[in-house]
Design a protein around this motif. Structure first.
Motif, PDB file in Angstrom:
ATOM      1  N   ILE B  72       0.875  -1.168   0.000  1.00  0.00           N
ATOM      2  CA  ILE B  72       0.000   0.000   0.000  1.00  0.00           C
ATOM      3  C   ILE B  72       0.912   1.217   0.000  1.00  0.00           C
ATOM      4  O   ILE B  72       1.551   1.511   1.003  1.00  0.00           O
ATOM      5  N   VAL B  73       0.994   1.883  -1.129  1.00  0.00           N
ATOM      6  CA  VAL B  73       1.865   3.057  -1.202  1.00  0.00           C
ATOM      7  C   VAL B  73       1.088   4.221  -0.595  1.00  0.00           C
ATOM      8  O   VAL B  73       0.262   4.843  -1.240  1.00  0.00           O
ATOM      9  N   ALA B  74       1.340   4.468   0.686  1.00  0.00           N
ATOM     10  CA  ALA B  74       0.550   5.460   1.406  1.00  0.00           C
ATOM     11  C   ALA B  74       1.336   6.741   1.509  1.00  0.00           C
ATOM     12  O   ALA B  74       2.059   6.965   2.461  1.00  0.00           O
ATOM     13  N   GLY B  75       1.195   7.589   0.515  1.00  0.00           N
ATOM     14  CA  GLY B  75       1.845   8.887   0.612  1.00  0.00           C
ATOM     15  C   GLY B  75       2.605   9.262  -0.639  1.00  0.00           C
ATOM     16  O   GLY B  75       2.628   8.536  -1.623  1.00  0.00           O
ATOM     17  N   ILE B  99      -1.563  -1.067  -4.073  1.00  0.00           N
ATOM     18  CA  ILE B  99      -2.619  -0.071  -3.970  1.00  0.00           C
ATOM     19  C   ILE B  99      -1.931   1.287  -3.861  1.00  0.00           C
ATOM     20  O   ILE B  99      -1.054   1.475  -3.017  1.00  0.00           O
ATOM     21  N   ALA B 100      -2.325   2.220  -4.720  1.00  0.00           N
ATOM     22  CA  ALA B 100      -1.807   3.585  -4.603  1.00  0.00           C
ATOM     23  C   ALA B 100      -2.799   4.362  -3.773  1.00  0.00           C
ATOM     24  O   ALA B 100      -3.906   4.647  -4.208  1.00  0.00           O
ATOM     25  N   MET B 101      -2.402   4.648  -2.537  1.00  0.00           N
ATOM     26  CA  MET B 101      -3.335   5.306  -1.624  1.00  0.00           C
ATOM     27  C   MET B 101      -3.061   6.806  -1.627  1.00  0.00           C
ATOM     28  O   MET B 101      -1.947   7.242  -1.366  1.00  0.00           O
ATOM     29  N   GLY B 102      -4.088   7.563  -1.927  1.00  0.00           N
ATOM     30  CA  GLY B 102      -3.951   9.016  -1.870  1.00  0.00           C
ATOM     31  C   GLY B 102      -3.628   9.614  -3.226  1.00  0.00           C
ATOM     32  O   GLY B 102      -3.114   8.960  -4.127  1.00  0.00           O
ATOM     33  N   ASP B 103      -3.927  10.891  -3.337  1.00  0.00           N
ATOM     34  CA  ASP B 103      -3.712  11.588  -4.601  1.00  0.00           C
ATOM     35  C   ASP B 103      -2.242  11.622  -4.977  1.00  0.00           C
ATOM     36  O   ASP B 103      -1.884  11.513  -6.141  1.00  0.00           O
ATOM     37  N   CYS B 104      -1.381  11.783  -3.976  1.00  0.00           N
ATOM     38  CA  CYS B 104       0.045  11.887  -4.268  1.00  0.00           C
ATOM     39  C   CYS B 104       0.542  10.619  -4.929  1.00  0.00           C
ATOM     40  O   CYS B 104       1.244  10.672  -5.928  1.00  0.00           O
ATOM     41  N   ALA B 105       0.176   9.471  -4.349  1.00  0.00           N
ATOM     42  CA  ALA B 105       0.647   8.213  -4.907  1.00  0.00           C
ATOM     43  C   ALA B 105      -0.011   7.954  -6.253  1.00  0.00           C
ATOM     44  O   ALA B 105       0.574   7.323  -7.126  1.00  0.00           O
ATOM     45  N   ASP B 127      -2.518  -1.670  -8.951  1.00  0.00           N
ATOM     46  CA  ASP B 127      -3.770  -2.390  -9.197  1.00  0.00           C
ATOM     47  C   ASP B 127      -4.977  -1.546  -8.886  1.00  0.00           C
ATOM     48  O   ASP B 127      -5.957  -1.553  -9.616  1.00  0.00           O
ATOM     49  N   VAL B 128      -4.957  -0.848  -7.742  1.00  0.00           N
ATOM     50  CA  VAL B 128      -6.118  -0.041  -7.362  1.00  0.00           C
ATOM     51  C   VAL B 128      -5.626   1.343  -6.956  1.00  0.00           C
ATOM     52  O   VAL B 128      -4.662   1.473  -6.205  1.00  0.00           O
ATOM     53  N   TYR B 129      -6.308   2.363  -7.465  1.00  0.00           N
ATOM     54  CA  TYR B 129      -5.999   3.733  -7.074  1.00  0.00           C
ATOM     55  C   TYR B 129      -7.092   4.216  -6.129  1.00  0.00           C
ATOM     56  O   TYR B 129      -8.272   4.092  -6.438  1.00  0.00           O
TER      57      TYR B 129
END
Ligand code: SF4
Lengths: 411, 174
Positions: B72-75, B99-105, B127-129
């Motif tokens: 989970i790329v959080a940030g 998972i790209a979490m957040g607008d930045c990622a 896979d999931v934005y």
């Protein structure tokens, strides 16, 4: 005069090791490590399990926030300040807003002042709760984390109530607040205040006299007051050494001088004292929030933005009725206001220490330069001094007790 | 109740290998303990008491990429961090998801500048934005559920689906 304290660079540790000139081992900790609280990289020089030297390597979260602010108008740059110290967005908002307000020389209405104090103190509570939870987690006390986040969610709910966002609120604007507090704000805060003191007792029950906790924290990571000042340590880390320095008392802003609260201090400057100081600070914050809530209730409704139309747009109602107000609003949001040439520096007490903001204006609608004195960044440089001669396991506790936020370190 | 009664005491359930494998994968996903910036705090929030990600068998974060199968790329990912992210991804064993979490990622967010990678999909396949700055824990959980559904649809021959974007309800075009 004591000897100057030096902080090594990573290169100073790595190069002699690569050249085979040392007997010690070099270990790379981070930037992906569960207990560096973000993307901090530490280069450790080890003798067995004993830390000989530590070189922090920062910049893995460099976001260019200060530079980006130069290309935004003054009001629009507020949004960026949220994302620096992401555990205390409102403190950042406040610091930046105060600096620009100083530049503009505007007066803030009473209601907005009280709301600012109230919300930043709630922010301090929520930030300390994350610190407490993660600090305990690093020392393998899982349950504290779950309890701390339970209360934090309540605070986030209050933020959501006032601003619509849980974390990145951007609620403090230049000249006051973004909009008025909602009607059910005071009862919600009071509800929270009713339970919070007993919850702090609960955390203390879990940790304060816990033998495992004492073993890991008492006498670990000691720093004396003189070195702490020499290294620029601020916030709870400094107060744990016995220096009662708090910007809220030393250089009051937003009317802090009118609230009654104490500055908790420690004695030994070890991890345990930092823990005690922060817990005591949470109790003081609850006290301040209580006073602010009472004042807000006494004061009743009123304006929350400065009447100065050069800085704040006209009220929404007026915009729908008068053409001039609409034009004014449009001009203010597209072009922005133009502060006089000059500079301003303001420092506040953020949950991590002295947060300073330096704004330079060249008379255009965009800041010529914005610089932040980030407490996490400066606190972090004392790590090497405190970790020397301790075990690697103590280093983990030490990082957590300094409570750095990497977003603020790197900006 | 259920299939046991219908099938009597045979103790046999017929299904496809694909379903069993995918079912196993969704119910025991181990995310990488990997926080980058502000979004990581909301990720912690999702794992803490109020949102309790363990309801979906996801509470166990692994600090080592070799034991994780979900990143989970959080940030925000800075230019200095990008090679590290890629390296962590490469160290994770197959099958793995991101998972790209957040607008930045997802796209660089509000930081369109020299320092931030404009979307982590420049370095790792996503896979999931999940949109939001930061996304609420509910949004992250929604993203995780979507990923679970996606994993359930996966073919055993290894063909991958296109990424899913979860946007804020207000932004969705009907
Ligand atoms: S999307 Fe927003 S909250 Fe998340 S890392 Fe970026 S700036 Fe922070």
């Amino acid at each position: 005069m004591a000897e100057p304290i030096t902080v090594p660079t990573p290169q100073q540790i790595i190069e002699p090791a690569l050249a085979g000139r040392t007997e010690t081992m070099v270990l790379n900790m981070g930037p992906h490590h569960p207990s560096t609280h973000g993307v901090l990289r530490l280069v450790l020089e080890l003798d067995g399990e004993v830390v000989v030297n530590v070189a922090p390597d920062v910049g893995y979260l460099h976001t260019g926030i200060e530079k980006t602010m130069e290309s935004k108008t003054y009001q629009k740059a507020v949004v960026l300040t949220d994302r620096m110290d992401y555990l205390a967005p409102l403190s950042n908002n406040l610091c930046y807003a105060l600096a620009v307000e100083k530049l503009l020389d505007v007066e803030i209405p009473e209601r907005a002042q009280i709301a600012r104090v109230l919300l930043t103190e709630l922010q301090r509570l929520s930030s300390h709760l994350v610190w407490l939870g993660t600090h305990a987690l690093d020392l393998a006390a899982m349950s504290v984390f779950l309890y701390a986040f339970r209360e934090r969610e309540q605070i986030l709910d209050i933020f959501e109530l006032v601003s619509g966002a849980r974390m990145m609120t951007s609620y403090f604007r230049i000249g006051g607040l973004a909009y008025d507090l909602p009607a059910d704000f005071i009862p919600t805060v009071e509800q929270f205040l009713a339970i919070m003191p007993s919850r702090i007792d609960e955390y203390e029950d879990l940790l304060t006299a816990n033998p495992l906790w004492l073993e890991r924290t008492v006498g670990v990571g000691v720093i004396d007051a003189q070195s702490a000042i020499a290294l620029g340590l601020t916030g709870a880390n400094l107060r744990a050494t016995g220096v009662a320095y708090d910007v809220r008392k030393a250089m009051p802003y937003s009317g802090y001088e009118t609230y009654s609260f104490e500055i908790p201090i420690g004695k030994n400057g070890d991890i345990y004292d930092r823990y005690r100081v922060r817990i005591a600070e949470m109790r003081q914050s609850v006290k301040i929030v209580q006073q602010a809530t009472e004042r807000l209730r006494e004061l009743g409704p009123g304006p929350v933005v400065t009447p100065n139309r050069k800085v704040a747009p006209p009220p929404k109602r007026e915009i729908t009725e008068s053409m001039e107000s609409l034009i004014h609003h449009f001009k203010l949001w597209t072009e922005g206001f133009k502060p006089p040439r000059g500079d301003a520096y303001v420092s506040i007490e953020s949950p991590r220490g002295i947060l300073g903001c330096y704004v330079v204006s060249d008379g255009s609608p965009k800041p010529w330069r914005v610089h932040f004195r980030a407490p996490s960044f400066i606190n972090l440089q004392s790590l090497a001094h405190m970790a020397k001669g301790r075990l690697v396991a103590d280093l983990v506790a030490l990082i957590a007790s300094l409570d750095p936020v990497l977003g603020e370190v790197d900006r | 109740m259920g299939i046991e009664e219908k099938a009597g005491n045979l103790g046999i359930v017929t299904t496809t290998l694909e379903t069993v494998v995918n079912w196993g994968r969704t119910n025991a996903m181990w995310p990488l303990l990997f926080g980058l910036a502000c979004c990581a705090i909301e990720m912690m929030g999702a794992q803490a008491s109020n949102y309790d990600l363990s309801r979906f068998g996801m509470e166990l974060n692994r600090a080592s990429p070799r034991q994780a199968d979900l990143m989970i790329v959080a940030g925000r990912v800075s230019r200095k961090m990008a090679p590290v992210v890629r390296r962590l991804y490469d160290q994770m064993p197959e099958p793995k998801w991101v998972i790209a979490m957040g607008d930045c990622a997802a796209c660089g967010g509000i930081f369109n500048n020299y320092a931030i990678v404009q979307g982590v999909d420049e370095v790792v396949p996503v896979d999931v934005y999940v949109a939001g700055c930061p996304p609420r824990p509910e949004a992250l959980i929604d993203g995780i559920m979507m990923l679970h559904q996606k994993v359930m649809r996966e073919k055993i021959n290894g063909k991958k689906e296109a990424p899913i974007r979860i946007e804020h309800p207000l932004m969705q075009v009907k």
